[in-house]
Write a protein that holds these residues in place. Sequence first.
Motif, PDB file in Angstrom:
ATOM      1  N   VAL A 187      32.017  92.448  43.371  1.00 45.08           N
ATOM      2  CA  VAL A 187      30.678  92.608  44.251  1.00 45.08           C
ATOM      3  C   VAL A 187      29.712  92.646  43.230  1.00 45.08           C
ATOM      4  N   ALA A 188      28.546  92.425  43.789  1.00 49.21           N
ATOM      5  CA  ALA A 188      27.312  92.538  42.874  1.00 49.21           C
ATOM      6  C   ALA A 188      26.141  93.145  43.555  1.00 49.21           C
ATOM      7  N   ILE A 189      25.205  93.615  42.981  1.00 54.93           N
ATOM      8  CA  ILE A 189      24.085  94.220  43.427  1.00 54.93           C
ATOM      9  C   ILE A 189      22.833  93.326  42.738  1.00 54.93           C
ATOM     10  N   ALA A 190      21.889  93.009  43.421  1.00 55.52           N
ATOM     11  CA  ALA A 190      20.776  92.269  42.774  1.00 55.52           C
ATOM     12  C   ALA A 190      19.503  93.378  43.129  1.00 55.52           C
ATOM     13  N   PRO A 191      19.269  94.181  41.884  1.00 59.13           N
ATOM     14  CA  PRO A 191      17.939  94.989  42.114  1.00 59.13           C
ATOM     15  C   PRO A 191      16.851  94.378  41.970  1.00 59.13           C
ATOM     16  N   GLY A 192      15.632  95.062  42.856  1.00 57.06           N
ATOM     17  CA  GLY A 192      14.379  94.983  42.433  1.00 57.06           C
ATOM     18  C   GLY A 192      13.994  95.810  41.297  1.00 57.06           C
ATOM     19  N   THR A 193      12.835  96.309  41.127  1.00 61.07           N
ATOM     20  CA  THR A 193      12.394  97.359  40.228  1.00 61.07           C
ATOM     21  C   THR A 193      12.771  98.608  40.284  1.00 61.07           C
ATOM     22  N   PHE A 194      13.752  99.324  39.284  1.00 60.73           N
ATOM     23  CA  PHE A 194      13.999 100.492  39.109  1.00 60.73           C
ATOM     24  C   PHE A 194      13.712 100.848  37.855  1.00 60.73           C
ATOM     25  N   PRO A 195      12.619 101.779  37.889  1.00 60.64           N
ATOM     26  CA  PRO A 195      12.073 101.884  36.506  1.00 60.64           C
ATOM     27  C   PRO A 195      13.132 102.608  35.418  1.00 60.64           C
ATOM     28  N   THR A 196      13.177 101.949  34.389  1.00 62.10           N
ATOM     29  CA  THR A 196      13.872 102.747  33.100  1.00 62.10           C
ATOM     30  C   THR A 196      13.166 102.269  31.945  1.00 62.10           C
ATOM     31  N   GLU A 197      13.099 102.936  30.916  1.00 62.71           N
ATOM     32  CA  GLU A 197      12.517 102.612  29.719  1.00 62.71           C
ATOM     33  C   GLU A 197      12.514 101.250  29.228  1.00 62.71           C
ATOM     34  N   ALA A 198      13.824 100.639  29.295  1.00 67.22           N
ATOM     35  CA  ALA A 198      13.629  99.288  28.959  1.00 67.22           C
ATOM     36  C   ALA A 198      13.157  98.271  29.641  1.00 67.22           C
ATOM     37  N   ALA A 199      12.943  98.490  31.070  1.00 66.30           N
ATOM     38  CA  ALA A 199      12.565  97.623  31.951  1.00 66.30           C
ATOM     39  C   ALA A 199      10.936  97.738  31.886  1.00 66.30           C
ATOM     40  N   VAL A 200      10.517  98.965  31.818  1.00 66.38           N
ATOM     41  CA  VAL A 200       9.114  98.944  31.740  1.00 66.38           C
ATOM     42  C   VAL A 200       8.437  98.312  30.330  1.00 66.38           C
ATOM     43  N   ALA A 201       9.273  98.838  29.427  1.00 66.08           N
ATOM     44  CA  ALA A 201       8.757  98.502  28.188  1.00 66.08           C
ATOM     45  C   ALA A 201       8.771  96.704  27.999  1.00 66.08           C
ATOM     46  N   ARG A 202       9.717  96.172  28.401  1.00 67.00           N
ATOM     47  CA  ARG A 202      10.116  94.758  28.099  1.00 67.00           C
ATOM     48  C   ARG A 202       9.414  93.770  29.038  1.00 67.00           C
ATOM     49  N   LEU A 203       9.571  94.328  30.478  1.00 68.10           N
ATOM     50  CA  LEU A 203       9.455  93.369  31.678  1.00 68.10           C
ATOM     51  C   LEU A 203       8.170  93.435  32.270  1.00 68.10           C
ATOM     52  N   ARG A 204       7.455  94.573  32.113  1.00 67.18           N
ATOM     53  CA  ARG A 204       6.311  94.955  32.979  1.00 67.18           C
ATOM     54  C   ARG A 204       5.064  95.189  32.116  1.00 67.18           C
ATOM     55  N   TRP A 271       0.510  85.822  24.721  1.00 69.79           N
ATOM     56  CA  TRP A 271       1.975  85.862  24.508  1.00 69.79           C
ATOM     57  C   TRP A 271       2.339  86.452  23.214  1.00 69.79           C
ATOM     58  N   ALA A 272       1.510  86.398  22.227  1.00 64.38           N
ATOM     59  CA  ALA A 272       1.684  87.018  20.931  1.00 64.38           C
ATOM     60  C   ALA A 272       1.731  88.556  21.070  1.00 64.38           C
ATOM     61  N   ALA A 273       0.669  89.126  21.730  1.00 67.47           N
ATOM     62  CA  ALA A 273       0.617  90.386  21.930  1.00 67.47           C
ATOM     63  C   ALA A 273       1.706  90.979  22.734  1.00 67.47           C
ATOM     64  N   GLN A 274       2.207  90.080  23.883  1.00 64.83           N
ATOM     65  CA  GLN A 274       3.573  90.673  24.630  1.00 64.83           C
ATOM     66  C   GLN A 274       4.764  90.738  23.605  1.00 64.83           C
ATOM     67  N   ARG A 275       4.740  89.720  22.604  1.00 67.07           N
ATOM     68  CA  ARG A 275       5.897  89.816  21.725  1.00 67.07           C
ATOM     69  C   ARG A 275       5.884  91.073  20.937  1.00 67.07           C
ATOM     70  N   ALA A 276       4.603  91.196  20.352  1.00 65.77           N
ATOM     71  CA  ALA A 276       4.399  92.465  19.533  1.00 65.77           C
ATOM     72  C   ALA A 276       4.668  93.702  20.151  1.00 65.77           C
ATOM     73  N   ARG A 277       4.385  93.953  21.550  1.00 63.89           N
ATOM     74  CA  ARG A 277       4.795  95.204  21.926  1.00 63.89           C
ATOM     75  C   ARG A 277       6.219  95.270  22.663  1.00 63.89           C
ATOM     76  N   THR A 278       7.002  94.070  22.620  1.00 63.17           N
ATOM     77  CA  THR A 278       8.341  94.363  22.948  1.00 63.17           C
ATOM     78  C   THR A 278       9.204  95.054  21.925  1.00 63.17           C
ATOM     79  N   PRO A 279       9.938  96.062  22.360  1.00 69.33           N
ATOM     80  CA  PRO A 279      10.795  96.684  21.617  1.00 69.33           C
ATOM     81  C   PRO A 279      11.839  95.744  20.670  1.00 69.33           C
ATOM     82  N   ALA A 280      12.459  96.024  19.655  1.00 66.59           N
ATOM     83  CA  ALA A 280      13.441  95.140  19.086  1.00 66.59           C
ATOM     84  C   ALA A 280      14.775  95.397  19.667  1.00 66.59           C
ATOM     85  N   ARG A 281      14.856  96.611  20.286  1.00 65.62           N
ATOM     86  CA  ARG A 281      16.219  96.619  21.167  1.00 65.62           C
ATOM     87  C   ARG A 281      16.219  98.134  21.961  1.00 65.62           C
TER      88      ARG A 281
END
Length: 281
Positions: A187-204, A271-281
């Motif tokens: 089975v699978a779940i397709a979530p919308g936005t569920f705030p996590t540290e990673a999702a906010v820092a990387r994708l929002r 895009w360069a600014a976005q790359r600079a603020r994306t955490p390495a991991r």
Amino acid sequence: MAFAPGLLAGRRALVTGGGTGLGRSIGRRFLELGASLAICGRRGAVLDAAVDAFRADVPGAVVTTHPCDIRDAVAVEAMLDDVWRDGPADILVNNAAANFLAQTHRLSARAVDAVLGTTLHGAAYCTVGCGRRWIEAGQPGVVLSILTLSALQGGAFTAPSAMAKAGLLAMTQSLAVEWGPHGIRLVAIAPGTFPTEAAVARLRPGGVEHAGVPLRRAGKHEELTDLAAFLVSDHAGYVTGECVVADGGRRLLGGARAGAQEMLDWTDADWAAQRARTPAR
Ligand SMILES: CCC/C=C/C(=O)SCCNC(=O)CCNC(=O)[C@H](O)C(C)(C)COP(=O)([O-])OP(=O)([O-])OC[C@H]1O[C@@H](n2cnc3c(N)ncnc32)[C@H](O)[C@@H]1OP(=O)([O-])[O-]
Ligand SMILES: NC(=O)C1=CN([C@@H]2O[C@H](COP(=O)(O)OP(=O)(O)OC[C@H]3O[C@@H](n4cnc5c(N)ncnc54)[C@H](OP(=O)(O)O)[C@@H]3O)[C@@H](O)[C@H]2O)C=CC1
């Protein structure tokens, strides 16, 4: 949703990426419902910290940690042997993933591999490894894969993630048929936005906003974890090959990733600014 406290009693779940974010929330909920837990991720210290929190929140929690980079098929087999040493798992949650915002035509081969390697190949190694063990032992099992909306409709600026998650949906549908006679559900779940540290820092980059969400808010972790618990439980025993969307209705109101329209007009400097603020991991 109120569940019987022993809903998952006697069950053992392996949650990949169970040391942070949604994986950690899913693990905690499974423990509360009586399951025992194995969690994996690359960083042992992160896993250990999660175990301390689990034990503080859920007295008597039984949790084992298994540091592993799931991009490495040999390491995954060793990790599964290690998990099985304490008794077979009967639930696998494919939760670990890698993702970042980027212009796809600028991705290096290593960048593509970093996302596909974790999100698609890693989940496939874990699923095949668990399935083989269940089939050889003649025991049932459940695989729950955490997808994203982009598995269903594509994901501009996260194309490798969308490709990987769409692959996991195909895996869910394919193996639901092939492994059905063995009593194994997928089975699978397709979530919308569920705030996590990673999702906010990387994708929002603009923060979490709800303009595209009919329910006008982000998801709460308990809304995802209760759905996960239901799907892996015997109450969903006749459900297989299905993906449940939990997105507050976003998909039906245009559905594009938050910020994607603005990103179509981003400059190289943006895009360069976005790359600079994306955490390495
Ligand atoms: C809203 C949708 C919902 C989804 C939510 C989620 O999925 S949340 C889950 C989200 N959670 C996570 O993602 C957590 C796990 N994620 C991670 O560990 C890292 O983000 C990782 C995926 C980069 C892997 O790390 P690693 O140490 O294995 O890799 P590395 O650092 O060695 O890089 C490998 C290659 O990638 C390149 N590259 C890297 N960043 C960028 C970028 N921003 N831009 C472009 N390229 C980038 C880098 O330059 C290199 O290529 P090169 O230069 O050698 O040709
Ligand atoms: N939060 C959200 O809004 C949404 C999340 N999702 C999905 O939910 C899941 C969890 O996301 P979220 O909690 O937000 O993000 P996190 O980054 O917190 O979770 C990812 C987890 O995977 C682990 N991981 C990453 N790469 C590897 C690897 N190569 N081998 C083993 N473990 C790895 C990480 O640990 P470590 O770095 O120590 O390895 C981390 O614990 C993902 O599948 C994501 O795509 C989907 C839609 C929306």
